[in-house]
Design an enzyme around this catalytic site. Structure first.
Site, PDB file in Angstrom:
ATOM      1  N   HIS A 106       1.691   4.540  -2.782  1.00 10.60           N
ATOM      2  CA  HIS A 106       1.786   5.990  -2.546  1.00 10.60           C
ATOM      3  C   HIS A 106       3.174   6.488  -2.959  1.00 10.60           C
ATOM      4  O   HIS A 106       3.310   7.531  -3.601  1.00 10.60           O
ATOM      5  CB  HIS A 106       1.589   6.306  -1.060  1.00 10.60           C
ATOM      6  CG  HIS A 106       0.165   6.218  -0.586  1.00 10.60           C
ATOM      7  ND1 HIS A 106      -0.851   6.944  -1.153  1.00 10.60           N
ATOM      8  CD2 HIS A 106      -0.406   5.502   0.430  1.00 10.60           C
ATOM      9  CE1 HIS A 106      -1.996   6.685  -0.503  1.00 10.60           C
ATOM     10  NE2 HIS A 106      -1.753   5.813   0.455  1.00 10.60           N
ATOM     11  N   HIS A 122       0.830  -1.202   0.000  1.00 10.20           N
ATOM     12  CA  HIS A 122       0.000   0.000   0.000  1.00 10.20           C
ATOM     13  C   HIS A 122       0.875   1.267   0.000  1.00 10.20           C
ATOM     14  O   HIS A 122       0.716   2.145  -0.850  1.00 10.20           O
ATOM     15  CB  HIS A 122      -0.920  -0.026   1.227  1.00 10.20           C
ATOM     16  CG  HIS A 122      -1.853   1.130   1.329  1.00 10.20           C
ATOM     17  ND1 HIS A 122      -3.172   1.060   0.946  1.00 10.20           N
ATOM     18  CD2 HIS A 122      -1.675   2.403   1.769  1.00 10.20           C
ATOM     19  CE1 HIS A 122      -3.759   2.226   1.142  1.00 10.20           C
ATOM     20  NE2 HIS A 122      -2.867   3.062   1.650  1.00 10.20           N
ATOM     21  N   GLU A 123       1.785   1.332   0.950  1.00 12.11           N
ATOM     22  CA  GLU A 123       2.622   2.540   1.057  1.00 12.11           C
ATOM     23  C   GLU A 123       3.523   2.679  -0.171  1.00 12.11           C
ATOM     24  O   GLU A 123       3.796   3.796  -0.623  1.00 12.11           O
ATOM     25  CB  GLU A 123       3.449   2.517   2.354  1.00 12.11           C
ATOM     26  CG  GLU A 123       2.620   2.524   3.642  1.00 12.11           C
ATOM     27  CD  GLU A 123       1.594   3.654   3.738  1.00 12.11           C
ATOM     28  OE1 GLU A 123       1.857   4.751   3.205  1.00 12.11           O
ATOM     29  OE2 GLU A 123       0.514   3.431   4.327  1.00 12.11           O
ATOM     30  N   GLU A 137      -4.816   7.613  -3.025  1.00 14.41           N
ATOM     31  CA  GLU A 137      -5.302   6.329  -2.506  1.00 14.41           C
ATOM     32  C   GLU A 137      -5.585   5.354  -3.651  1.00 14.41           C
ATOM     33  O   GLU A 137      -5.474   4.140  -3.485  1.00 14.41           O
ATOM     34  CB  GLU A 137      -6.550   6.571  -1.642  1.00 14.41           C
ATOM     35  CG  GLU A 137      -6.950   5.401  -0.754  1.00 14.41           C
ATOM     36  CD  GLU A 137      -5.974   5.123   0.385  1.00 14.41           C
ATOM     37  OE1 GLU A 137      -4.975   5.857   0.543  1.00 14.41           O
ATOM     38  OE2 GLU A 137      -6.205   4.144   1.118  1.00 14.41           O
TER      39      GLU A 137
END
Ligand code: ZN
Length: 491
Positions: A259, A255-256, A285
């Site tokens: 980003h 997830h990170e 997101e």
């Protein structure tokens, strides 16, 4: 560099220097340094704010068009937007919000630990009141919530979110009811012992394959995972590791990294300008969820990575088939805690928060009514009811930080992620095969071209329309969920 470009560059430098100090605070700083660090960060942020809100910025904005912006319409538009927000909100309101939030954060922690909402309620009352003042100061056409939402999702309107969410809810609730009526896949293997270092290395190996660049980034440990940017050539990730649960570190890292790759992919020509940032929290997101869910929770991905996972975690996963593992990481269940929710039910948690926030702003409900209103709505949408406020209205940190209008961006991001991914699959006919063989170069290049490279030059809505030919809609996400889970649940 022109005098004005230099002025904008200095504002970026101050903000990024503050970000370094904030990153250090969450990763390596000794706890005794908290007070000194708070002063240092506040000083840098204040200087950045003063430069942005200065006469100098105002003069250059008025003089347009001239050498300050030339034909750079986007730089003018974004500088003006940042300047307007920075100057419309009175300094005493900014200070009041910061101070209120500092106290509210402590009260929220105490309230959550002792399960007593009334400890937090007066702080939330104040935060709501200050946010209403902020909305009036910023200005809006239709709904005060527009002014709050706009900080996180520029250009998005409350009415549009409400329409999209209503559509989503009508289609999603029956799907959730169907799935949760089925026998849930066994996920006990995910709670076996997964050694810290093996988790750390496995996650890093995967995001290296994704294309997260370790020459311009690194990962460290923190209590709450986040991504932060000091420049396009220095984008940091953090994660946390739970040795008795596979998901947080692995999917958190993916997830990170989503980003982080967004920020690493911004056109270098935009460096040290206000354009060198993600265009909205929703678009940000969409990138994290695309890599975490659409890639990282897909069958194809695990056909390549499950043998590697077996090698990394022979004790925990020995004897577990790839199919059982795939079903486990995609188990759908009605749960109470947003951050632990699966991708299907997650958006229902967000809708509850959006509805309650808008009703608070409209004065339809009071802060004192929140715990019951929260529990009623969670029960209506998810069929489960919190038995205390810690697993209900007190679970999220956002309100205690002073942030109202932030939550919808999570769901907007989920919707954008499938819209973009559908288009990528249509533009790259063998994308599924590439993912199944651990090759992500073409996907990342596609995202760089259509999303990352633009920074803030295009709005989220412009990126969606230019790339997919349509605006925000729920169809793509609903179809993705139907396809994937009808297969997993054999419906
Ligand atoms: Zn995120």
């Amino acid at each position: 560099m022109s005098d004005f470009r230099n002025h904008l560059a200095q504002i970026c430098d101050l903000n990024h220097a503050a970000a370094v100090l904030e990153w250090d605070q969450e990763t390596y700083m000794p706890s005794g340094a908290a007070e000194a660090r708070a002063h240092q960060i506040a000083t840098l942020r204040r200087l950045a704010h003063e430069l942005l809100a200065s006469e100098k910025t105002a003069t250059h904005l008025e003089k347009r068009p001239d050498d300050s912006f030339g034909d750079n319409e986007a730089l003018y538009r974004i500088t003006k937007r940042d300047f307007d927000r920075a100057t419309r909100i009175p300094a005493d309101l900014v200070a009041d919000l910061a101070e209120t939030a500092a106290l509210a954060r402590q009260a929220w922690r105490t309230a959550r630990e002792s399960d007593t909402f009334k400890v937090f309620a007066p702080h939330l009352d104040k935060i709501l009141e200050l946010n209403l003042r902020k909305a009036e100061a910023v200005g809006y056409d239709e709904h005060p919530y527009d002014a709050l939402l706009d900080e996180y999702e520029p250009g998005m309107k409350t009415a549009e979110v409400a329409t999209v969410f209503a559509d989503l809810r009508n289609q999603l609730v029956p799907i959730v009811q169907t799935l949760t009526a089925e026998k849930a896949p066994d996920n006990s293997m995910l709670h076996r012992h997964f050694p810290h270092d093996a988790q750390w290395d496995f996650g890093l190996d995967v995001i290296r394959d994704f294309g997260y660049d370790f020459e311009t980034g690194r990962q460290d440990l923190s209590a709450h995972p986040f991504t932060t940017t000091f420049s396009i050539s220095d984008v940091r990730l953090t994660t946390r590791v739970d040795e008795s649960f596979f998901n947080p570190a692995f999917f958190g890292t993916l997830h990170e990294a989503g980003h982080g790759m967004y920020e690493q992919g911004i056109d270098r020509a935009l460096e040290r300008t206000p354009l060198a940032d993600g265009t909205s929290l929703g678009m940000h997101e969409s990138q994290s969820r695309l890599w975490e869910n659409l890639v990282g929770r897909s069958r194809g991905f695990w056909s390549h990575y499950y043998p590697k996972a077996l090698h990394a975690f022979p004790d925990a996963l020995g004897g577990v088939t790839e199919e059982d593992f795939y079903r486990a990481i995609n188990r759908v269940e009605n749960s109470l805690i947003r951050v632990e929710a699966d991708e299907v039910t997650y958006n229902l948690h967000i809708m509850v928060r959006f509805e309650l926030e808008t009703e608070l702003v409209e004065g339809k409900i009071r802060v004192a009514d929140l715990p019951d209103a929260w529990n009623d709505r969670i029960e209506a949408y998810l069929g489960v009811r919190p038995t205390n406020d810690a697993e209900g209205v007190l679970q999220d940190i956002h309100w205690s930080l002073g942030a109202i209008g932030y939550f919808p961006t999570y769901t907007l991001g989920n919707l954008m992620s499938t819209q973009l991914f559908d288009q990528a699959n249509s533009d790259i006919p063998d994308l599924a095969q590439q993912i199944s063989s651990g090759n992500f170069t073409v996907l990342l290049d596609w995202l760089r071209t259509h999303v990352h490279g633009h920074g803030r030059k295009k709005t989220a809505s412009e990126i969606l329309t230019d790339t997919t030919g349509t605006g925000l809609s729920v169809e793509s996400w609903i179809q993705y969920i139907r396809r994937k889970y009808e297969d997993i649940y054999g419906l």
